[in-house]
Design a protein around this motif. Structure first.
Motif, PDB file in Angstrom:
ATOM      1  N   VAL A 115       1.678 -48.516  -7.044  1.00 29.75           N
ATOM      2  CA  VAL A 115       0.774 -47.498  -6.516  1.00 29.75           C
ATOM      3  C   VAL A 115       0.125 -46.807  -7.705  1.00 29.75           C
ATOM      4  O   VAL A 115       0.773 -46.582  -8.724  1.00 29.75           O
ATOM      5  CB  VAL A 115       1.546 -46.476  -5.652  1.00 29.75           C
ATOM      6  N   LYS A 116      -1.167 -46.483  -7.562  1.00 31.17           N
ATOM      7  CA  LYS A 116      -1.859 -45.771  -8.632  1.00 31.17           C
ATOM      8  C   LYS A 116      -1.156 -44.441  -8.910  1.00 31.17           C
ATOM      9  O   LYS A 116      -0.919 -43.676  -7.974  1.00 31.17           O
ATOM     10  CB  LYS A 116      -3.308 -45.468  -8.249  1.00 31.17           C
ATOM     11  N   SER A 133      -2.360 -41.802 -10.149  1.00 31.52           N
ATOM     12  CA  SER A 133      -3.223 -40.685  -9.754  1.00 31.52           C
ATOM     13  C   SER A 133      -3.117 -40.410  -8.260  1.00 31.52           C
ATOM     14  O   SER A 133      -3.229 -39.265  -7.825  1.00 31.52           O
ATOM     15  CB  SER A 133      -4.679 -40.968 -10.139  1.00 31.52           C
ATOM     16  N   ALA A 134      -2.868 -41.444  -7.456  1.00 33.91           N
ATOM     17  CA  ALA A 134      -2.697 -41.248  -6.014  1.00 33.91           C
ATOM     18  C   ALA A 134      -1.415 -40.465  -5.741  1.00 33.91           C
ATOM     19  O   ALA A 134      -1.395 -39.579  -4.879  1.00 33.91           O
ATOM     20  CB  ALA A 134      -2.667 -42.590  -5.292  1.00 33.91           C
ATOM     21  N   TYR A 183       4.475 -41.207  -2.751  1.00 34.56           N
ATOM     22  CA  TYR A 183       4.670 -42.611  -3.126  1.00 34.56           C
ATOM     23  C   TYR A 183       4.933 -43.455  -1.879  1.00 34.56           C
ATOM     24  O   TYR A 183       4.370 -44.544  -1.735  1.00 34.56           O
ATOM     25  CB  TYR A 183       5.829 -42.781  -4.114  1.00 34.56           C
ATOM     26  N   ASN A 208      -0.485 -49.624   1.006  1.00 29.96           N
ATOM     27  CA  ASN A 208      -0.672 -50.878   0.282  1.00 29.96           C
ATOM     28  C   ASN A 208       0.000 -52.047   0.996  1.00 29.96           C
ATOM     29  O   ASN A 208      -0.570 -53.126   1.115  1.00 29.96           O
ATOM     30  CB  ASN A 208      -0.120 -50.767  -1.134  1.00 29.96           C
ATOM     31  N   TRP A 224      -8.831 -41.642  -1.472  1.00 26.59           N
ATOM     32  CA  TRP A 224      -8.712 -41.705  -2.930  1.00 26.59           C
ATOM     33  C   TRP A 224      -8.515 -43.135  -3.403  1.00 26.59           C
ATOM     34  O   TRP A 224      -9.065 -43.542  -4.409  1.00 26.59           O
ATOM     35  CB  TRP A 224      -7.551 -40.821  -3.408  1.00 26.59           C
ATOM     36  N   THR A 282      -5.193 -46.260  -3.302  1.00 29.38           N
ATOM     37  CA  THR A 282      -3.805 -46.332  -3.746  1.00 29.38           C
ATOM     38  C   THR A 282      -3.484 -47.614  -4.499  1.00 29.38           C
ATOM     39  O   THR A 282      -2.439 -47.713  -5.116  1.00 29.38           O
ATOM     40  CB  THR A 282      -2.856 -46.245  -2.536  1.00 29.38           C
ATOM     41  N   ARG A 283      -4.368 -48.580  -4.453  1.00 27.89           N
ATOM     42  CA  ARG A 283      -4.072 -49.877  -5.053  1.00 27.89           C
ATOM     43  C   ARG A 283      -4.348 -49.872  -6.543  1.00 27.89           C
ATOM     44  O   ARG A 283      -5.372 -49.360  -6.988  1.00 27.89           O
ATOM     45  CB  ARG A 283      -4.909 -50.964  -4.382  1.00 27.89           C
ATOM     46  N   THR A 284      -3.411 -50.457  -7.282  1.00 25.29           N
ATOM     47  CA  THR A 284      -3.625 -50.575  -8.725  1.00 25.29           C
ATOM     48  C   THR A 284      -4.717 -51.598  -9.024  1.00 25.29           C
ATOM     49  O   THR A 284      -5.424 -51.477  -9.994  1.00 25.29           O
ATOM     50  CB  THR A 284      -2.321 -50.972  -9.436  1.00 25.29           C
ATOM     51  N   ASN A 285      -4.850 -52.611  -8.157  1.00 26.56           N
ATOM     52  CA  ASN A 285      -5.905 -53.605  -8.277  1.00 26.56           C
ATOM     53  C   ASN A 285      -6.595 -53.694  -6.918  1.00 26.56           C
ATOM     54  O   ASN A 285      -6.122 -54.401  -6.033  1.00 26.56           O
ATOM     55  CB  ASN A 285      -5.337 -54.970  -8.685  1.00 26.56           C
TER      56      ASN A 285
END
Length: 168
Positions: free
Chosen positions: A9-10, A12-13, A74, A81, A142, A144-147
Motif C-alpha cells: 500500500v502506498k 502516503s495513503a 492500512y 487493493n 487518493w 492506494t496502489r504502489t503500481n
C-alpha cells in the motif's frame, strides 16, 4: 508468516488515512481532551499535571486511537487493493461491509440491550460511518496502489480472481 503476504500500500495513503481517521476521532474524544485541558489550567506545575489521571487517560486514549487509525488505514487500503476496487461506488460498498462487520453488532447491542440515548448512538454511528465508508472513498480518491498500472490489463482480472499457487 512472511511479509510477502501483506498487500503493498502506498505509504502516503496510510498517512492520509491516519489523518482522516484522527480528525473524525477528535469529535469523539474531544470531551476527554476538554477535561484534560481544564486540569492543566488548574495545576500549579507541569509535573503535577503530568502525574494526573486526566493526563494519563488522554495520553492512552490518543495513543491507542493513533495506532488503531494507522492499522485501520492500512487494512482498508489493503482491502481496496486486494478486491481491485476502482470506483467510488465500489469503495462505498466495501466501506459499508466493513462497517456492518465491525460496528453494527455494537450498535444493536447499545440500542436493544443497553438502551442508550438515541442522540449518543446517532453521533457514534455517523463517526463510525465516516471512519469506514468515508475512509474507503477517500483512499480510493487518493489511490492506494504502489503500481497503479499493475491491474490495468482486463485479461488478468482482480488480485482475488487469480490463483496464488499458480505461477502466472
Amino acid at each position: 508468516m512472511s511479509l510477502h503476504y501483506l498487500p503493498p500500500v502506498k505509504p502516503s495513503a496510510i498517512a492520509l488515512g491516519l489523518v482522516f481517521n484522527q480528525t473524525t476521532e477528535l469529535a469523539i474524544l474531544s470531551p476527554l481532551f476538554g477535561q484534560t485541558w481544564q486540569k492543566a489550567k488548574q495545576s500549579n506545575t507541569k509535573e503535577e499535571f503530568l502525574r494526573s489521571k486526566e493526563a494519563t487517560s488522554a495520553a492512552v486514549a490518543w495513543g491507542t486511537s493513533f495506532l488503531g487509525s494507522g492499522l485501520q488505514s492500512y487494512g482498508v487500503a489493503a482491502l481496496i487493493n486486494a478486491t481491485g476496487t476502482l470506483s467510488y461506488k465500489g469503495a462505498a460498498y466495501l466501506g459499508a461491509l466493513i462497517f456492518a462487520a465491525s460496528n453494527a453488532p455494537t450498535f444493536f447491542n447499545e440500542i436493544l440491550i443497553e438502551k442508550r440515548p438515541l442522540e449518543t448512538i446517532t453521533a457514534s454511528v455517523v463517526a463510525k460511518l465516516l471512519e469506514t465508508v468515508g475512509l474507503s472513498m477517500f483512499l480510493t480518491w487518493w489511490g492506494t496502489r504502489t503500481n497503479p498500472f499493475e491491474y490495468a490489463n482486463p485479461n488478468r482480472g482482480t488480485p482475488l480472481s487469480r490463483n496464488a499457487f499458480r505461477g502466472e
